[in-house]
Enzyme design. Structure first.
Site, short mmCIF file in Angstrom:
data_model
loop_
_atom_site.label_atom_id
_atom_site.label_comp_id
_atom_site.label_asym_id
_atom_site.label_seq_id
_atom_site.Cartn_x
_atom_site.Cartn_y
_atom_site.Cartn_z
N ASP A 161 -82.67 60.09 -24.64
CA ASP A 161 -83.58 60.32 -23.51
C ASP A 161 -84.70 61.41 -24.00
OD1 ASP A 161 -84.57 60.62 -20.83
OD2 ASP A 161 -83.72 62.70 -21.00
N ARG A 168 -92.59 58.59 -23.37
CA ARG A 168 -93.18 57.91 -21.91
C ARG A 168 -94.16 58.88 -21.72
NH1 ARG A 168 -88.20 58.72 -18.79
NH2 ARG A 168 -89.48 57.97 -17.05
N LYS A 187 -78.58 61.64 -18.84
CA LYS A 187 -78.38 63.19 -19.07
C LYS A 187 -77.42 63.76 -18.29
CE LYS A 187 -82.62 64.48 -18.17
NZ LYS A 187 -83.93 63.94 -18.45
#
Ligand code: URA
Length: 436
Positions: A161, A168, A187
């Site tokens: 992540d 992203r 997460k």
């Protein structure tokens, strides 16, 4: 397996298998998959989406590539919350201390600014000395000692992540439901939460623009979390206009401090009490939602949430004299009002425009890893929010800028963020719905 085949399959609308998703995630974390292939894959997911089964595989692959925290030696039941992101969303700064002050420990991994949405860590780092990069050992020690810790993603926890989030942000692939769900849930799973309260924002200042999309995201995350053995609930909160009045890092810290002294803007205070109340419910402090909210509100009135905030800031190296006297926090040299172009009722304050304006002022990032300006931002007038009544020429908000050029650009852009009505306008609800 070849990464290019996985990208092509998703591009063409195919359903990826667990093995393919794991191969991609593990390869990306190991550095074998370059950013350009990962970006192409994110874009394919953005356009083709994912099935619930694929999203579940993605969450697990992202959560379990890297270490997972077991916090049960600190406390038998760990509660966490996560916002899907919005403009002026400084909720963690208030909710964390409320909940921790009632002896429900909160150990939270937070993020940085993403697109037009601010990041909790960037806000906290406006406090001189504040350290967001903690080792797992430091994280646990602080959770045990203070009951509240807010840290950044480590390289050990959910590293996929950490990398994908930054990628992203600069490749236009943030608002994809499976990517948001996997980012948030990986997460939360990796950081050892037993119960998770999701604060899903909807509206033009959120990644999910409609209530229906927000509910879909929330229900997906709730379902997957439950399948993975977590207690889950979700609030669907309004993000059609900024939350509270301050947008920008240090400005939001100031507003959080005001709220912790029980003097914050009504909508932001209500939102915090609702989210904190939900966390107290899920932690089992009470089974009555109204009693949970009342207990949360009382911590603001009696000062224990504020005391917990100070303790937390000090524990993470922050200089508490700056939160004791928030006027000492970074302050922009130029502060100018945006006058109302007409008299009337405020019908719309486009939160996304406000968010992007603050990014352009320097309060967010255009490139991964860029430094940000903690001082800049915008502060809405009390009646400069939806439902407020203004006279022509009265300030709708104040822009806090570093240079005349960025100030002028911000004032011009923000003038387009407002719409007015001659008829009275109702303020939107703070919370649209709760999914328990
Ligand atoms: N918050 C996250 O942690 N991830 C997202 O993708 C969006 C909001």
């Amino acid at each position: 397996m070849r990464i290019v085949d996985i990208i092509t399959k998703k591009r063409d609308g195919g359903e990826l298998s667990r093995e393919e998703i794991e191969f991609f995630i593990q390869g990306y974390v190991a550095g074998d998959v370059p950013d350009y292939q990962a970006a192409a894959w994110c874009m394919a997911v953005y356009f083709q989406s994912m099935t619930p089964a694929e999203t579940t595989h993605l969450i697990k692959a992202m959560a379990f590539t890297g270490e997972t925290l077991d916090l049960h030696d600190v406390h038998p039941f760990i509660v966490d919350k996560h916002s899907s992101g919005g403009v002026g969303d400084k909720t963690t700064l208030v909710v964390g201390p409320i909940v921790a002050s009632l002896n429900v420990p909160v150990g939270k991994m937070s993020g940085r600014a993403l697109s037009f949405s601010g990041g909790t860590l960037d806000k906290l780092e406006s406090i001189p000395g504040f350290q967001a990069d903690l080792t797992i050992d430091q994280f646990k020690r602080q959770l045990r000692a203070v009951g509240l810790v807010v840290a950044g993603q480590t390289h050990e926890l959910a590293p996929a992540d950490g990398k994908l989030y930054a990628l992203r942000d600069v490749t236009g692939t943030v608002p994809a439901l499976p990517l948001i769900a996997s980012s948030i849930m990986s997460k939360k799973i990796a950081s050892g939460a037993d119960a998770i309260v999701l604060d899903v924002k909807v509206g033009h200042g959120a990644f999910m623009q409609t209530e229906a999309e927000g509910v879909k995201l929330a229900e997906l995350m709730v379902q997957i979390g439950r399948r993975l053995g977590r207690k889950m609930s979700a609030l669907i909160g309004d993000m059609s206009q900024p939350l509270g009045r301050a947008v920008g890092n240090a400005l939001e810290v100031i507003e959080a401090v005001e709220t912790l002294h029980d003097r914050g803007p009504a909508d932001f205070r209500e939102h915090c009490v609702d989210v904190a109340g939900e966390m107290l419910l899920i932690a089992g402090l009470t089974t009555d939602p109204a009693a949970a909210r009342a207990r949360a509100a009382a911590t603001l009135a009696d000062g224990i949430a504020w005391a917990k905030f100070r303790e937390f800031v000090a524990a993470q190296g922050g200089d508490v004299t700056f939160v004791d006297e928030p006027a000492r926090l970074p302050r922009a040299p130029l502060i100018e009002p945006l006058p109302a172009p007409q008299s009337g009722y405020v019908r719309q304050v486009d939160a996304r425009e406000v968010g992007f304006t603050v990014v352009d002022l320097g309060g967010g990032r255009a490139q991964t890893g860029e430094p940000i300006d903690h001082a800049v931002g915008a502060v809405l007038a009390e009646n400069g929010k939806v439902g407020g009544m203004v006279e022509a020429g009265e300030p709708l908000l104040w822009v806090h800028a570093r240079t005349q050029k960025t100030l002028d650009a911000a004032l011009a852009r923000l003038a387009n963020a407002y719409r007015f009505s001659d008829e009275p306008v109702a303020a939107p609800p703070v919370i649209h719905r709760i999914i328990r």
